[in-house]
Design an enzyme around this catalytic site. Structure first.
Site, PDB file in Angstrom:
ATOM      1  N   LYS A 116      -3.869  -3.669 -13.036  1.00  0.00           N
ATOM      2  CA  LYS A 116      -2.524  -3.130 -12.791  1.00  0.00           C
ATOM      3  C   LYS A 116      -1.497  -3.756 -13.727  1.00  0.00           C
ATOM      4  O   LYS A 116      -0.498  -3.118 -14.076  1.00  0.00           O
ATOM      5  CB  LYS A 116      -2.139  -3.344 -11.330  1.00  0.00           C
ATOM      6  CG  LYS A 116      -3.054  -2.594 -10.360  1.00  0.00           C
ATOM      7  CD  LYS A 116      -2.686  -2.892  -8.911  1.00  0.00           C
ATOM      8  CE  LYS A 116      -3.584  -2.127  -7.951  1.00  0.00           C
ATOM      9  NZ  LYS A 116      -4.993  -2.533  -8.021  1.00  0.00           N
ATOM     10  N   HIS A 220      -0.692  -2.654   3.767  1.00  0.00           N
ATOM     11  CA  HIS A 220      -0.649  -1.995   2.457  1.00  0.00           C
ATOM     12  C   HIS A 220      -1.827  -1.052   2.252  1.00  0.00           C
ATOM     13  O   HIS A 220      -2.118  -0.669   1.129  1.00  0.00           O
ATOM     14  CB  HIS A 220      -0.595  -3.022   1.325  1.00  0.00           C
ATOM     15  CG  HIS A 220       0.421  -4.094   1.544  1.00  0.00           C
ATOM     16  ND1 HIS A 220       1.772  -3.842   1.520  1.00  0.00           N
ATOM     17  CD2 HIS A 220       0.293  -5.413   1.834  1.00  0.00           C
ATOM     18  CE1 HIS A 220       2.426  -4.966   1.772  1.00  0.00           C
ATOM     19  NE2 HIS A 220       1.560  -5.927   1.971  1.00  0.00           N
ATOM     20  N   GLU A 260      -0.056   6.686  -9.030  1.00  0.00           N
ATOM     21  CA  GLU A 260       0.706   6.338  -7.833  1.00  0.00           C
ATOM     22  C   GLU A 260       2.113   5.857  -8.186  1.00  0.00           C
ATOM     23  O   GLU A 260       2.309   5.156  -9.184  1.00  0.00           O
ATOM     24  CB  GLU A 260      -0.026   5.258  -7.029  1.00  0.00           C
ATOM     25  CG  GLU A 260      -1.408   5.690  -6.569  1.00  0.00           C
ATOM     26  CD  GLU A 260      -1.985   4.758  -5.524  1.00  0.00           C
ATOM     27  OE1 GLU A 260      -1.466   3.632  -5.381  1.00  0.00           O
ATOM     28  OE2 GLU A 260      -2.954   5.154  -4.851  1.00  0.00           O
ATOM     29  N   ARG A 276     -10.425   6.826 -10.395  1.00  0.00           N
ATOM     30  CA  ARG A 276     -11.538   7.174  -9.507  1.00  0.00           C
ATOM     31  C   ARG A 276     -11.059   8.221  -8.515  1.00  0.00           C
ATOM     32  O   ARG A 276      -9.900   8.610  -8.510  1.00  0.00           O
ATOM     33  CB  ARG A 276     -11.997   5.924  -8.740  1.00  0.00           C
ATOM     34  CG  ARG A 276     -10.844   5.258  -7.975  1.00  0.00           C
ATOM     35  CD  ARG A 276     -11.310   4.147  -7.073  1.00  0.00           C
ATOM     36  NE  ARG A 276     -10.212   3.352  -6.550  1.00  0.00           N
ATOM     37  CZ  ARG A 276      -9.457   3.682  -5.511  1.00  0.00           C
ATOM     38  NH1 ARG A 276      -9.663   4.839  -4.883  1.00  0.00           N
ATOM     39  NH2 ARG A 276      -8.490   2.887  -5.088  1.00  0.00           N
TER      40      ARG A 276
END
Length: 615
Positions: A116, A220, A260, A276
């Site tokens: 990330k 989360h 996202e 994925r």
């Protein structure tokens, strides 16, 4: 053309992929740990290969063993599913180097986006440097650089909590993904988690397949997801599509992926790209009428997508059914799943069937229930109603929480954000057991014990049964009379082993009753039959801390010894179960009079870990 496909995963997603393979005429191969030898995914595949040696929690991270299994089984392709090695570029390369087809993006694309921190750099976004964080940066979110699913994430609201948060996140990430790298980013309190599904082929076509809202999360990790995301302006939606396509183009993406974002104040903030298939992919499938797994396979075979994506129709909502207790800090639950049945008209993706065991080694998700309807309101009503009627006999689940969440005015109004459960969890988990459930359980039990008649000519004392329900003890009384079983305040219309019908205030109600030893299920209410005469020795000292779940003690607070003074809420012991760490805190301020927990110790529910004597 692919003829035999191995799924490098387990449970629900393996079963889901096998379903598409069967429809396409592709043979399937499962892999499994020793703990999963009898799991559903091993039973529905055409062939299954045991992965030897590794501990159950690590088995599916052994890429070398999985490649060997694929070759031994004669597979010519590997699908990673999600989680485990799904975003591991090294594993993708190993599959390709073995001459197998990889059902996923190129290793280079995975590598670029799997971390990330590197993904943010690619999109021109910088993470916060740990050493430079000051009070004005708070709150911040500590986040695992690899993987997902809420593991390796911690919210930090005070600077003195940062060190422990980093340590805990690193340990959890290393356990779940084999990579302990974490980073820090600003935490937006009231943002919405919105994502865009993409599908790209090797011919330059990229489909943005709509938006999804995944704002209802615990720890989360997503709980309820829907497509399309409600309430987005056309301009914002177009911006999200453009950013998603930009991310895919930046890494020459191929296959199914998800970009996202956190949406706040009408703006989109890039979070990450998941290279994925996502857990929540079914809502996109229902809205667009596509099989994303089948499309992944076709893209891997070199087929081209149509120039334009299919048109969206209606609204879809997915709820994740977990074996966990939301009222007890989401504690995962284990045990036998005696029965799981969802009403017709709702899609159910699951890796369990009746009689399976929910173990301690893996994620506690039992199933995903998905409803599709012409409008959002109809989809909500359909899913909430189906979940309410779902039969679940086994471990405690989050089913009631899901039903209440779907019907909450903040959710139905499209205003829910990622802080939804922070604000509403207490109200959503208040017990609301059926007051007639204990009586129905007792009458069904009485019928089973008195098939040859229990009526007496001489009046006698009523029969008494005791049950634990929603943490409280309930005592019920009934009688065998000339007309059969009777109880005060209601008329017993019918009492059988599996069905009890009661009339109260002129209204008849039917209760389905099932018993598995001392566990009794009356419709959606779970009860435990208690002994008639309680064990007077079964008492625990005040302040006793018991293991809430089976797991492993991974840490005891540094320097903690018997005789130490502890504060209410202070973390004492950390357990790891189902790839998540759970903190056991002091219930009161006082003295630690006993400490039995030791790092590495395997514990079962109810084991005494420590005792805090109140001050």
């Amino acid at each position: 053309m692919i003829s035999t496909l191995l799924v490098a995963n387990r449970g629900e997603i393996a079963c889901r992929i096998f379903r598409s393979c069967r429809d396409m005429g592709i043979r399937t191969v499962a892999v499994h740990s020793d703990a999963d030898a009898d799991a559903l995914h091993t039973r529905v595949a055409d062939a299954a290969v045991r992965l030897p040696g590794a501990a159950p929690a690590e088995t599916y991270l052994r890429g070398d063993l999985i490649v060997e299994a694929a070759l031994a089984a004669g597979a010519d392709a590997v699908h990673p599913g999600y989680g485990f090695l799904a975003e591991n570029a090294g594993f993708a390369r190993a599959v390709l180097d073995a001459g197998l087809t990889w059902i996923g993006p190129p290793p280079e694309a995975i590598e670029a986006m799997a971390s990330k921190t590197r993904a943010k750099e690619l999109m021109g976004i910088a993470a916060l440097a740990e050493a430079d964080i000051v009070e004005t940066d708070l709150p911040v979110l500590v986040k695992a650089a690899a993987g997902g699913g809420g593991r390796g994430m911690r919210i930090v609201r005070r600077l003195d909590e940062l060190g422990a948060a980093l340590e805990g996140a690193r340990a959890e990430a290393a356990s779940a993904f084999g990579d302990g790298e974490v980073f820090v980013e600003p935490y937006l309190e009231h943002g919405r988690h919105v994502e865009v599904q993409i599908l790209a082929d090797t011919h330059g076509t990229i489909w943005p397949l709509g938006t999804r809202d995944c704002s209802l999360q615990r720890r989360h990790q997503k709980v309820i997801e829907e497509a399309p995301a409600p309430g987005l302006s056309e301009a914002l939606t177009n911006d999200l599509y453009a950013l998603a396509v930009q991310a895919a183009c930046a890494v020459a993406y191929v296959g199914a992926g998800t970009v996202e974002f956190l949406v706040a104040d009408g703006r989109a903030h890039f979070l990450e790209m998941n290279t994925r298939l996502q857990v929540e992919h079914p809502v996109t499938e229902e809205v667009f009428g596509v099989d994303l797994v089948a499309e992944q396979i076709r893209v891997a075979e070199g087929h081209a997508l149509e120039k334009d994506p299919p048109r969206a129709r209606g609204h879809a909502i997915e709820a994740r059914l977990y074996a966990e207790d939301p009222a007890r800090d989401w504690a995962p639950q284990t045990g036998t799943l005696h029965r799981l049945a969802v009403p017709a008209g709702v899609r159910l993706d699951t890796g369990y069937t009746d009689g399976d065991t929910v173990g301690v080694h893996y994620d506690p998700m039992l199933a995903k229930a998905v409803a599709h309807a012409p409008t959002r309101a109809e989809a909500i009503r359909r899913l909430a109603g189906a979940l309410e009627r779902t039969v679940i006999h086994g471990p405690v689940t989050n089913r009631d929480l899901l039903v209440r969440s779907l019907r909450h005015e903040e959710f139905t109004g499209g205003r829910a954000d990622t802080g939804f459960y922070d604000r509403h969890l207490t109200g959503l988990t208040e017990p609301a057991p059926d007051p007639y459930a204990p009586l129905a359980a007792a009458l069904a039990d009485a019928h089973g014990r008195s098939r040859f008649g229990g009526w007496r000519n001489v009046p006698s004392q009523p029969q008494v049964k005791r049950y634990e329900m929603a943490g409280e003890e309930h005592e019920v009384r009934y009688r065998h009379g000339r007309q059969g079983l009777a109880a005060d305040g209601v008329r017993v219309v019918h009492a059988g082993e599996g069905l009890v019908v009661l009339e109260a205030d002129g209204v008849e109600r039917r209760f389905e009753v099932c018993a598995y030893g001392d566990e009794v299920y009356v419709d959606g209410t779970r009860l435990t039959a208690l002994p008639r005469f309680p064990d007077p020795t079964a008492q625990l000292a005040p302040g006793s801390l018991l293991a809430p779940m089976p797991g492993t003690v991974v840490r005891v607070a540094e320097g903690l010894t018997e005789g130490a003074t502890v504060q209410a809420g202070q973390g004492l012991v950390w357990l790891e179960a189902m790839k998540m760490q759970h903190q056991i805190t002091a219930p009161v301020t006082g003295t630690l009079s006993a400490l039995h927990a030791r790092p590495g110790q395997q514990v079962e529910p109810g084991l005494l870990l420590a005792v805090v004597q109140p001050a």
